[in-house]
Design an enzyme around this catalytic site. Structure first.
Site, PDB file in Angstrom:
ATOM      1  N   GLY A   1       0.840  -1.207   0.000  1.00  0.00           N
ATOM      2  CA  GLY A   1       0.000   0.000   0.000  1.00  0.00           C
ATOM      3  C   GLY A   1       0.869   1.249   0.000  1.00  0.00           C
ATOM      4  O   GLY A   1       1.864   1.315   0.715  1.00  0.00           O
TER       5      GLY A   1
ATOM      6  N   ARG B   1       0.872  -5.119  -5.219  1.00  0.00           N
ATOM      7  CA  ARG B   1       1.128  -6.311  -4.399  1.00  0.00           C
ATOM      8  C   ARG B   1       1.241  -7.471  -5.395  1.00  0.00           C
ATOM      9  O   ARG B   1       0.294  -7.745  -6.119  1.00  0.00           O
ATOM     10  CB  ARG B   1      -0.012  -6.526  -3.401  1.00  0.00           C
ATOM     11  CG  ARG B   1      -0.092  -5.397  -2.370  1.00  0.00           C
ATOM     12  CD  ARG B   1      -1.164  -5.643  -1.324  1.00  0.00           C
ATOM     13  NE  ARG B   1      -1.102  -4.620  -0.278  1.00  0.00           N
ATOM     14  CZ  ARG B   1      -2.028  -3.675  -0.092  1.00  0.00           C
ATOM     15  NH1 ARG B   1      -3.083  -3.617  -0.857  1.00  0.00           N
ATOM     16  NH2 ARG B   1      -1.897  -2.798   0.881  1.00  0.00           N
TER      17      ARG B   1
ATOM     18  N   ASP C   1       5.627  -5.276   5.811  1.00  0.00           N
ATOM     19  CA  ASP C   1       6.301  -6.540   6.137  1.00  0.00           C
ATOM     20  C   ASP C   1       6.376  -7.506   4.948  1.00  0.00           C
ATOM     21  O   ASP C   1       7.366  -8.229   4.799  1.00  0.00           O
ATOM     22  CB  ASP C   1       5.699  -7.207   7.379  1.00  0.00           C
ATOM     23  CG  ASP C   1       4.190  -7.322   7.316  1.00  0.00           C
ATOM     24  OD1 ASP C   1       3.601  -6.924   6.287  1.00  0.00           O
ATOM     25  OD2 ASP C   1       3.591  -7.819   8.290  1.00  0.00           O
TER      26      ASP C   1
ATOM     27  N   THR D   1       4.299   2.564   5.455  1.00  0.00           N
ATOM     28  CA  THR D   1       2.884   2.187   5.507  1.00  0.00           C
ATOM     29  C   THR D   1       2.185   3.115   6.487  1.00  0.00           C
ATOM     30  O   THR D   1       2.762   3.455   7.526  1.00  0.00           O
ATOM     31  CB  THR D   1       2.652   0.722   5.950  1.00  0.00           C
ATOM     32  OG1 THR D   1       1.291   0.570   6.371  1.00  0.00           O
ATOM     33  CG2 THR D   1       3.534   0.289   7.095  1.00  0.00           C
TER      34      THR D   1
ATOM     35  N   ASP E   1      -0.042   2.358   8.398  1.00  0.00           N
ATOM     36  CA  ASP E   1      -0.593   1.610   9.536  1.00  0.00           C
ATOM     37  C   ASP E   1       0.265   1.636  10.805  1.00  0.00           C
ATOM     38  O   ASP E   1      -0.237   1.349  11.890  1.00  0.00           O
ATOM     39  CB  ASP E   1      -0.807   0.142   9.141  1.00  0.00           C
ATOM     40  CG  ASP E   1      -1.747  -0.013   7.959  1.00  0.00           C
ATOM     41  OD1 ASP E   1      -2.543   0.913   7.717  1.00  0.00           O
ATOM     42  OD2 ASP E   1      -1.687  -1.061   7.278  1.00  0.00           O
TER      43      ASP E   1
ATOM     44  N   ASP F   1       2.305  -0.548  11.638  1.00  0.00           N
ATOM     45  CA  ASP F   1       2.094  -1.901  12.186  1.00  0.00           C
ATOM     46  C   ASP F   1       3.320  -2.792  12.041  1.00  0.00           C
ATOM     47  O   ASP F   1       3.213  -4.007  12.064  1.00  0.00           O
ATOM     48  CB  ASP F   1       0.882  -2.552  11.495  1.00  0.00           C
ATOM     49  CG  ASP F   1       1.092  -2.729   9.993  1.00  0.00           C
ATOM     50  OD1 ASP F   1       2.032  -2.130   9.437  1.00  0.00           O
ATOM     51  OD2 ASP F   1       0.316  -3.473   9.372  1.00  0.00           O
TER      52      ASP F   1
ATOM     53  N   MET G   1      -8.468   3.423   9.026  1.00  0.00           N
ATOM     54  CA  MET G   1      -7.658   2.305   8.515  1.00  0.00           C
ATOM     55  C   MET G   1      -6.640   1.827   9.554  1.00  0.00           C
ATOM     56  O   MET G   1      -6.579   2.332  10.668  1.00  0.00           O
ATOM     57  CB  MET G   1      -6.934   2.736   7.246  1.00  0.00           C
ATOM     58  CG  MET G   1      -7.787   2.623   6.005  1.00  0.00           C
ATOM     59  SD  MET G   1      -6.783   2.926   4.543  1.00  0.00           S
ATOM     60  CE  MET G   1      -7.887   2.379   3.268  1.00  0.00           C
TER      61      MET G   1
ATOM     62  N   ARG H   1      -5.353  -1.719   8.970  1.00  0.00           N
ATOM     63  CA  ARG H   1      -5.355  -3.187   8.795  1.00  0.00           C
ATOM     64  C   ARG H   1      -5.666  -3.835  10.144  1.00  0.00           C
ATOM     65  O   ARG H   1      -6.745  -3.595  10.671  1.00  0.00           O
ATOM     66  CB  ARG H   1      -4.021  -3.669   8.229  1.00  0.00           C
ATOM     67  CG  ARG H   1      -4.137  -5.017   7.528  1.00  0.00           C
ATOM     68  CD  ARG H   1      -2.835  -5.436   6.902  1.00  0.00           C
ATOM     69  NE  ARG H   1      -2.486  -4.649   5.748  1.00  0.00           N
ATOM     70  CZ  ARG H   1      -2.953  -4.866   4.512  1.00  0.00           C
ATOM     71  NH1 ARG H   1      -3.752  -5.869   4.282  1.00  0.00           N
ATOM     72  NH2 ARG H   1      -2.591  -4.106   3.517  1.00  0.00           N
TER      73      ARG H   1
ATOM     74  N   LYS I   1     -23.659  17.616  26.800  1.00  0.00           N
ATOM     75  CA  LYS I   1     -22.783  17.433  25.626  1.00  0.00           C
ATOM     76  C   LYS I   1     -23.630  17.099  24.410  1.00  0.00           C
ATOM     77  O   LYS I   1     -24.578  16.328  24.491  1.00  0.00           O
ATOM     78  CB  LYS I   1     -21.785  16.288  25.914  1.00  0.00           C
ATOM     79  CG  LYS I   1     -20.741  16.072  24.848  1.00  0.00           C
ATOM     80  CD  LYS I   1     -19.688  15.062  25.342  1.00  0.00           C
ATOM     81  CE  LYS I   1     -18.752  14.609  24.244  1.00  0.00           C
ATOM     82  NZ  LYS I   1     -17.875  15.649  23.731  1.00  0.00           N
TER      83      LYS I   1
ATOM     84  N   ARG J   1     -24.615   8.326  13.256  1.00  0.00           N
ATOM     85  CA  ARG J   1     -24.218   8.096  11.873  1.00  0.00           C
ATOM     86  C   ARG J   1     -22.920   7.293  11.858  1.00  0.00           C
ATOM     87  O   ARG J   1     -22.143   7.342  12.807  1.00  0.00           O
ATOM     88  CB  ARG J   1     -23.954   9.431  11.153  1.00  0.00           C
ATOM     89  CG  ARG J   1     -25.189  10.294  10.984  1.00  0.00           C
ATOM     90  CD  ARG J   1     -26.077   9.756   9.863  1.00  0.00           C
ATOM     91  NE  ARG J   1     -27.195  10.647   9.607  1.00  0.00           N
ATOM     92  CZ  ARG J   1     -28.379  10.576  10.194  1.00  0.00           C
ATOM     93  NH1 ARG J   1     -28.611   9.658  11.131  1.00  0.00           N
ATOM     94  NH2 ARG J   1     -29.344  11.413   9.866  1.00  0.00           N
TER      95      ARG J   1
END
Ligand code: F6P
Length: 353
Positions: free
Chosen positions: A14, A75, A106, A128, A130, A132, A172, A174, A216, A247
């Site tokens: 990505g 990919r 990775d 990335t 992420d 991660d 996002m 993952r 609130k 929503r």
């Protein structure tokens, strides 16, 4: 010092804002040492297809501020096969590429290791949104993505306030909740739910009710995409249980684009230059990591095992192949990472109402 005549650079997986800054830094650092740079288009697929161009310094001009990747990304399933790997090696040989810098996640690093054992010197750079990759505190693109998220949530909050609504925003990441935790904290979300940590739905509902009774009007809930099949149902339950009209918003790929922030431009540049330095020192099969604000190199196999350990995927069989000293170092990295994550998560929970 290893003698290089030509190296290649590619982006894979990505895309992430800041990848261009890394490509620029790699290219210019190598050219300055008199080494040619081949820009490889479309990740490992482009490598197998021999889709590349010899870069001059001008080819990477004006890209530091651009999102996406000028090298494009993909990919590539074929690259994981023996035939794919053989193709990639022969393309490298044909084009006189004796070193590679690969920018991605990775999956990208696993490919780099495979190339490295077959004689192509490789260095990985984590890119990335992420964040991660457990061996590094930071991955290129994370900061820009989070800034995009908070900008959008701030806008959603305006309309929530006007209409006295709740909005459940899915971000996002993952399987990692890092984007959700930090953006939830930074936007004052009333709840943050991520896949890898327990979530007390009842407590979140009670918090919304109590805050609504205290006057609130706007409620933001941030959910990581890693908390599977949760966000939309939770939106309905919030409305049913609290009476607050709700929503659901999935932010989607808008999080992957845009001009990189200063953090991403600077980190990508530092990592790009560092990667070339290490390659020219003769190192291979390494990934560039940021650990406690320092840029360091880590063996890819070790880094992938840290990642497995952090994600509870390291089997006894894996452990038997790792030295006690390395296991201890890996545990230390995982504990530090978990502590940082918990600190952010707890602060988000404590400060949200
Ligand atoms: O890894 C980056 C990422 O944007 C993840 O956050 C997300 O799960 C995934 O890629 C989306 O992949 P794709 O680009 O294939 O839709």
């Amino acid at each position: 010092m290893t003698e290089f005549k030509r190296i290649g650079v590619l982006t894979s997986g990505g895309d992430a804002p800041g990848m261009n800054a890394a490509v620029r830094a790699v290219t210019r650092s190598a050219l300055l040492c008199g080494v040619e740079v081949m820009g490889i288009y479309g990740g490992y697929q482009g490598l197998m297809d021999d889709d590349m161009k010899l870069f001059t310094s001008r080819d990477v001009a004006g890209i530091i501020s651009h999102g996406g990747t000028i090298l494009y990304s993909a990919r590539a399933a074929e690259f994981k096969t023996e035939e794919g790997m053989a193709k990639a090696i022969s393309v490298c040989r044909k084009n006189h590429i004796d070193g590679l810098v690969v920018i991605g996640g990775d999956g990208t690093f696993r490919g780099a290791t495979d190339l490295s054992v077959r004689g192509i010197k490789t260095v990985g750079i984590p890119g990335t949104i992420d964040n991660d990759i457990s061996s590094t505190d930071y991955t290129i693109g994370f900061d820009t993505a989070m800034n995009t998220v908070i900008e959008l949530i701030d806008k959603i909050r305006d309309t929530c306030e006007s209409h006295a609504r709740c909005d459940v925003v899915e971000v996002m990441g993952r399987n990692a909740g890092d984007i959700a935790i930090q953006t939830g904290l930074a936007t004052g979300a009333v709840a943050v739910a991520v896949g890898e940590l327990p979530f007390d739905e009842e407590a979140a509902i009670e918090r919304i009710k109590k805050a609504r009774n205290n006057g609130k009007r706007n409620f933001i809930v941030v959910v990581a995409e890693g908390k599977k099949n949760f966000a939309e149902g939770f939106t309905t339950r919030i409305e049913e249980r609290t009476g607050v009209e709700s929503r659901f918003t999935r932010l989607g790929h808008v999080q992957r684009g845009g001009s990189p922030t200063l953090r991403d431009r600077v980190t990508a540049s530092l990592m790009g230059q560092f990667a070339v330095d290490k390659l020219f020192e003769g190192q291979s099969d390494i990934v560039v990591c940021e650990r406690n604000s320092k840029i360091v190199a880590m063996n890819i196999g070790f880094a992938l095992n840290v990642d497995k350990m952090f994600k509870n995927k390291l089997t006894d069989e894996d452990k038997a192949k790792i030295s006690p000293e390395d296991l201890r170092k890996m545990e230390e990295i995982c504990l530090e990472r978990q502590a940082k994550k918990m600190q952010l998560y707890n602060t988000a929970r404590i400060t949200c109402v």
